[in-house]
Design an enzyme around this catalytic site. Structure first.
Site, PDB file in Angstrom:
ATOM      1  CG  HIS A   1      -2.025  -1.074   1.102  1.00 30.00           C
ATOM      2  ND1 HIS A   1      -2.829  -1.444   2.157  1.00 30.00           N
ATOM      3  CD2 HIS A   1      -2.415  -1.832   0.053  1.00 30.00           C
ATOM      4  CE1 HIS A   1      -3.666  -2.403   1.754  1.00 30.00           C
ATOM      5  NE2 HIS A   1      -3.427  -2.658   0.490  1.00 30.00           N
TER       6      HIS A   1
ATOM      7  N   GLY B   1      -2.054  -9.175  12.806  1.00 30.40           N
ATOM      8  CA  GLY B   1      -2.695  -7.870  12.988  1.00 30.40           C
ATOM      9  C   GLY B   1      -3.374  -7.283  11.780  1.00 30.40           C
TER      10      GLY B   1
HETATM   11  P1  OAD Z   1      -7.536  -2.905  10.403  1.00 32.05           P
HETATM   12  O1  OAD Z   1      -7.667  -1.712  11.257  1.00 32.05           O
HETATM   13  O2  OAD Z   1      -8.614  -3.241   9.470  1.00 32.05           O
HETATM   14  O3  OAD Z   1      -7.312  -4.172  11.337  1.00 32.05           O
HETATM   15  C1  OAD Z   1      -6.345  -4.167  12.364  1.00 32.05           C
HETATM   16  C2  OAD Z   1      -6.346  -5.516  13.015  1.00 32.05           C
HETATM   17  O4  OAD Z   1      -5.317  -5.530  13.983  1.00 32.05           O
HETATM   18  C3  OAD Z   1      -7.659  -5.883  13.736  1.00 32.05           C
HETATM   19  O5  OAD Z   1      -8.069  -7.174  13.348  1.00 32.05           O
HETATM   20  C4  OAD Z   1      -7.261  -5.852  15.217  1.00 32.05           C
HETATM   21  O6  OAD Z   1      -7.961  -6.819  15.995  1.00 32.05           O
HETATM   22  C5  OAD Z   1      -5.793  -6.194  15.133  1.00 32.05           C
HETATM   23  N1  OAD Z   1      -4.988  -5.735  16.266  1.00 32.05           N
HETATM   24  C6  OAD Z   1      -5.184  -4.645  17.055  1.00 32.05           C
HETATM   25  N2  OAD Z   1      -4.206  -4.557  17.975  1.00 32.05           N
HETATM   26  C7  OAD Z   1      -3.378  -5.609  17.768  1.00 32.05           C
HETATM   27  C8  OAD Z   1      -2.183  -6.068  18.384  1.00 32.05           C
HETATM   28  N3  OAD Z   1      -1.634  -5.413  19.411  1.00 32.05           N
HETATM   29  N4  OAD Z   1      -1.601  -7.194  17.904  1.00 32.05           N
HETATM   30  C9  OAD Z   1      -2.133  -7.854  16.863  1.00 32.05           C
HETATM   31  N5  OAD Z   1      -3.253  -7.469  16.228  1.00 32.05           N
HETATM   32  C10 OAD Z   1      -3.871  -6.355  16.670  1.00 32.05           C
HETATM   33  O7  OAD Z   1      -6.125  -2.783   9.644  1.00 32.05           O
HETATM   34  P2  OAD Z   1      -5.618  -3.561   8.352  1.00 32.05           P
HETATM   35  O8  OAD Z   1      -6.140  -4.956   8.328  1.00 32.05           O
HETATM   36  O9  OAD Z   1      -4.163  -3.366   8.276  1.00 32.05           O
HETATM   37  O10 OAD Z   1      -5.565   0.352   3.388  1.00 32.05           O
HETATM   38  O11 OAD Z   1      -6.328  -2.737   7.203  1.00 32.05           O
HETATM   39  C11 OAD Z   1      -6.077  -3.082   5.876  1.00 32.05           C
HETATM   40  C12 OAD Z   1      -6.079  -1.846   5.019  1.00 32.05           C
HETATM   41  O12 OAD Z   1      -7.314  -1.119   5.223  1.00 32.05           O
HETATM   42  C13 OAD Z   1      -5.025  -0.832   5.364  1.00 32.05           C
HETATM   43  O13 OAD Z   1      -3.779  -1.115   4.770  1.00 32.05           O
HETATM   44  C14 OAD Z   1      -5.614   0.431   4.820  1.00 32.05           C
HETATM   45  C15 OAD Z   1      -7.013   0.301   5.316  1.00 32.05           C
HETATM   46  O14 OAD Z   1      -7.972   1.017   4.634  1.00 32.05           O
HETATM   47  C16 OAD Z   1      -5.197   1.411   2.685  1.00 32.05           C
HETATM   48  O15 OAD Z   1      -4.949   2.482   3.180  1.00 32.05           O
HETATM   49  C17 OAD Z   1      -5.153   1.140   1.206  1.00 32.05           C
END
Ligand code: OAD
Length: 256
Positions: free
Chosen positions: A122, A197
């Site tokens: 990204h 995560g």
């Molecule tokens: P999300 O915010 O969708 O998900 C974050 C995940 O991290 C959730 O499932 C939480 O439960 C988990 N989480 C939180 N704290 C944690 C910890 N300490 N250890 C492990 N896991 C933890 O973020 P992404 O999946 O990265 O795209 O989102 C994907 C994409 O959506 C991003 O790259 C961005 C966004 O829109 C773009 O900007 C193109």
């Protein structure tokens, strides 16, 4: 308390793996103080509307607003430091030289922790480019060199005068082709996938562990909450990555 038997099970799988792929999302940086996107209380998309800030249409409509949002995010990530989870993944790369990290994150924390084999799906928050890519895709612009880094409104490209934008992927945009190709290549050669995560809601990143699973490759997940991918993984460790990864990597190196 850490779920001991699951960590042991995961460590045993990783120990025999030669080409692990780690797919990371915002959760791996949460313990560094970088907000995730979809966590109910602290996630960016619970406070801001993505279609108003993270699409090409939003930038066309109000480039200065979008620029300020990304300057705010740059400020947060520039203060963040890698957490023990990032360092543990770098340590794992030292044990497994063919490891790849595929990250959806736009921070630099994997690299700051010492990981070298990082594929960015990204883009990178720190980088800026001409919104018209006037000199090729991407036309990166060094903001400091042109004294544009502190501006509160979207600066102009020094070559063509179009607005400058962050070099990140927005909704409704294609992922960078080279990164996508490298990621699918790594997944096709992987003998284990570790998901850390991510909510597993954004594609194509979320398709990658599914593809590995369909080929019978072990898929492990670290996430304190269930994600869209949890139902299909072989092993889910429901703890924060900053706590689990150091212990996991220690056990990969030194079996109990
Ligand atoms: P999300 O915010 O969708 O998900 C974050 C995940 O991290 C959730 O499932 C939480 O439960 C988990 N989480 C939180 N704290 C944690 C910890 N300490 N250890 C492990 N896991 C933890 O973020 P992404 O999946 O990265 O795209 O989102 C994907 C994409 O959506 C991003 O790259 C961005 C966004 O829109 C773009 O900007 C193109």
């Amino acid at each position: 308390m850490l779920s001991d038997s699951k960590i042991e099970e995961a460590a045993a799988l990783i120990r025999v793996s030669r080409r692990p792929v780690i797919l990371t999302g915002a959760g791996v940086s949460a313990e560094s103080g970088v907000p995730t996107f979809r966590d109910a209380a602290s996630g960016l998309w619970s406070k801001y509307e993505p279609t108003e800030l993270a699409t090409p249409q939003a930038f066309q409509r109000d480039p200065d607003l979008v620029w300020r949002f990304y300057q705010y995010r740059r400020e947060i990530t520039s203060l963040a430091r890698p957490n023990p989870g990032h360092f543990a993944l770098a340590e794992l790369e030292a044990q497994k030289p063919d490891q790849w990290i595929i990250t959806q994150n736009v921070d630099d924390l994997h690299e700051q922790a010492g990981s070298q084999r990082v594929i960015r799906l990204h883009g990178r928050l720190r980088d800026s480019k001409c919104s018209q890519n006037c000199k090729g895709d991407p036309t990166l612009i060094d903001l400091e060199k042109y004294h544009l880094n502190l501006l509160d409104s979207a600066p102009r490209c020094p070559y063509c005068g179009a607005r400058i934008r962050p070099d990140v992927v927005w909704f409704n945009e294609m992922l960078p082709f080279a990164a996508l190709e490298a990621a699918w290549g790594a997944i096709s050669r992987a003998d284990l996938v570790l998901i850390v995560g991510t909510s597993g809601l954004v594609h194509p990143a979320a398709d990658m562990p599914m593809d590995a699973r369909d080929r019978g490759i072990p898929v492990i997940e670290i996430n304190p909450k269930p994600s869209a991918l949890t139902p299909v993984v072989d092993l889910w460790i429901d703890q924060p990555s900053g706590a689990v990864l150091p212990e996991l990597v220690r056990r990969v190196a030194a079996p109990a």
